[in-house]
Structures are given as structure tokens and as C-alpha cells.
Enzyme design. Structure first.
Site: not given
Length: 342
Positions: A64, A68, A96, A205
């Protein structure tokens, strides 16, 4: 979602489309450091493994973190910069705050600097660590293009560019499109990275957890009526009691729920089955069923071979890794990932 929230989000997406440049892979290539740092990938893999072998749950937040980074200013390492007295950095923005694994990046960067000082960017280290962390938990392996340089700016407010868990399909497509990603990439990248307190990515996910606060509006007072039946109609009603047992209050901000029950530490495509049954935790998961193109891919993945999904995931990660990169004489090669060079 409230109408005024939708309007604000739509306006933000419009700004994003103008602010971000399309994906640009110019200057990137597999083996960019072959001559100047020939053992780079071996160093990154070995150092990353020291952490993942002890704490495999770090794989999801490291993946992630790369996502990000790429969705704000492009893949140029701005997520790694610390805040200063005058500027709050991206890592301290609310979306974050639950990212973890910065110590892995710092350790890998230190090992790389020892072998090849001043050669490899933090942006490339992050891209390689994300790949290796996923492969080390028996996920896919893909060839990472390198040659990125590091940015010198990190602004917390720009975290609005991250896809929120309540986004509809129009907003999601616009946000991904601004980064050179299509509808298929959107669905692929929605199966392994959902583990944040608020905003999250779609394709990540299959590994991770979520805080109740990211989806409690779907199981408590969804439209504002205030009764026990006021839940999101896009969520399987039979699943609501299970979620309410875990998230006992709409104000619960601490409880963590598995996104893919029984499989939250495994990189697989099982989350698509939950989405197809309307049991995905987030509104943005339900949104995948509202569009013919994204729905078709969800259905394709339910019984499709895992090898095909792994290939698609790697292809989409390569595409994402090209977004807004700095190459050539742009940016810098940071000595330490948390601060710009003096």
C-alpha cells in the site's frame, strides 16, 4: 454518502485530472542499475526477507505504501519524507496514518547505500520492496522497471488524491485514469491493499485488515433514519449482523476486521468472491459491481486460475509504477529516504 460530500469529491477529482500527468515510463527499464549496482535486487530481496520472515503482515502495508506514493505526485518517494517545522508531509495525512513498514525501507536503503552509495533512489527501493514483500508471502512476482528519481516535495493535503473507501465507480475510474490505469487495473489493484484506517486502494484486498471506521456507515444509520434496518442496500443484509458483532458501535475507531476472513494473510483472489456476494467491506468494493466492465472482471476472477490473476496483478503494478515518475536530471537520489538532500 451525503450529496455535499459527493460534490466535493467530484470537484477534487476534476482538480486531480488537471494536476496529474499521464503515466510516463520514459527513462525506466528493467535492470537500470545493472552496471552501477549489479547486486541491487539481491540486496533488496535479502534485506526485505529479514523483516517479512518475522512479520509477514508487513507485506500488505508495504504494498500500500508504494500505491499511496504513486497516487500522490507519482512514484517519486514523497510518501517516505518526514514532516518539517513548516510543512506537514504525506505520511502524516490521515489516510496514511496506519501505513507501516518505514523501517523496512530505511534498512533496505542503508544496505543499498553501503554497496552502491548515491546510486539508487528511494522511489526505486520502495517499488522493489513492495514486489519482494508480496512474492515472499507466496504472491506474484513481476519485473520492476527502475530508473526513478526522488522528489523533494511532500504535502499532506495532497493525500486527497488517494481513492477513498466510499468512492463510486465514476470517481474511482477518474482517479485511476489520471494515473494511466484503466478499469481492469482498477479491479486488479483492488484485491490486496485494503488495510488502512480510512482511504485505501482497490486491488489490494486479498491481504490485510480494516478498521471498523472505514465501513461502519454501511451498517449503522446509512441514510440517516436512525433505525436498525438503516444499512447500505448494496451490502448483503445477512452479513450485517456478523459485522455488527465485530463493530459494536458506529463510533468504533479501534477494532480491526479481516477483509477476507480466513485468508487475510494470504495473497489470493478470494476477495472477489466476497465482492460478488455483496460482502466487500467498502462502498468502493460494491462499486465494482455497478459497472459492466469492472463487474465482468470480478466474475471472471471468481473461478479463474490464480496464475492468470497473478499475471494481471504484476502487469497492473508495472503500469502503476510508471505514474508521474521523475527521471533523467529531474529530482535527486536521496541519501536517506526520510529527508531531502541538504
Amino acid at each position: 454518502m451525503a450529496p455535499n460530500t459527493l460534490l466535493k469529491l467530484s470537484a477534487a477529482v476534476t482538480l486531480i485530472l488537471f494536476a496529474l500527468s499521464p503515466a510516463d515510463a520514459q527513462g525506466l527499464k528493467v535492470g537500470f542499475y545493472a552496471k552501477r549496482c549489479p547486486n541491487l535486487e539481491a540486496i533488496v530481496y535479502k534485506t526485505t526477507a529479514r523483516f517479512i520472515n518475522v512479520a509477514p503482515t508487513l507485506a500488505a502495508p508495504l504494498l500500500r505504501m508504494h500505491f499511496h506514493d504513486c497516487f500522490v505526485r507519482g512514484c517519486e518517494g514523497s510518501i517516505l519524507l518526514n514532516s518539517t517545522k513548516s510543512v506537514q508531509a504525506e505520511k502524516d495525512a490521515f489516510p496514511n496514518l496506519s501505513l507501516r513498514g518505514y523501517q523496512v525501507i530505511d534498512a533496505v536503503k542503508a544496505a543499498v547505500e553501503k554497496a552502491c552509495p548515491g546510486v539508487v533512489s528511494c522511489a526505486d527501493v520502495l517499488a522493489l520492496v513492495a514486489r519482494d514483500a508480496i512474492s515472499q508471502i507466496k504472491g506474484p512476482f513481476w519485473q520492476v522497471e527502475t530508473g526513478r528519481r526522488d522528489g523533494r516535495v511532500s504535502i499532506a493535503a495532497e493525500a486527497i488524491n488517494l481513492p477513498p473507501p466510499f468512492a463510486n465507480i465514476t470517481v474511482l475510474k477518474a482517479m485511476f485514469g489520471a494515473n494511466g490505469l484503466n478499469a481492469k487495473d482498477l479491479v486488479v489493484l483492488s484485491v490486496s491493499n485494503r488495510n488502512l484506517m480510512s482511504y485505501r486502494i482497490k486491488g489490494g484486498h486479498t491481504i490485510g485488515n480494516s478498521h471498523c471506521s472505514s465501513f461502519s456507515n454501511r451498517i449503522y444509520n446509512y441514510s440517516g433514519r436512525g433505525d436498525s434496518t438503516d444499512t447500505d442496500p448494496k451490502l448483503d443484509k445477512a452479513y450485517v449482523p456478523t459485522l455488527r458483532v465485530k463493530c459494536k458501535s458506529p463510533n468504533d475507531v479501534t477494532t480491526i476486521v479481516e477483509m477476507d476472513p480466513g485468508s487475510f494473510r494470504t495473497f489470493d483472489s478470494g476477495y472477489y468472491k466476497l465482492v460478488s456476494k455483496r460482502r466487500g467491506l467498502f462502498e468502493s468494493d460494491a462499486a465494482l459491481l455497478s459497472d459492466p466492465e469492472t463487474k465482468a472482471y470480478v466474475e471472471q476472477r471468481i473461478n479463474g486460475p490464480i496464475e492468470e490473476f497473478f499475471k494481471d496483478f504484476g502487469d497492473s503494478m508495472v503500469k502503476m509504477g510508471r505514474s508521474g515518475v521523475l527521471t533523467g536530471n529531474n529530482g535527486e537520489i536521496r541519501k536517506q529516504c526520510m529527508v531531502v538532500n541538504s
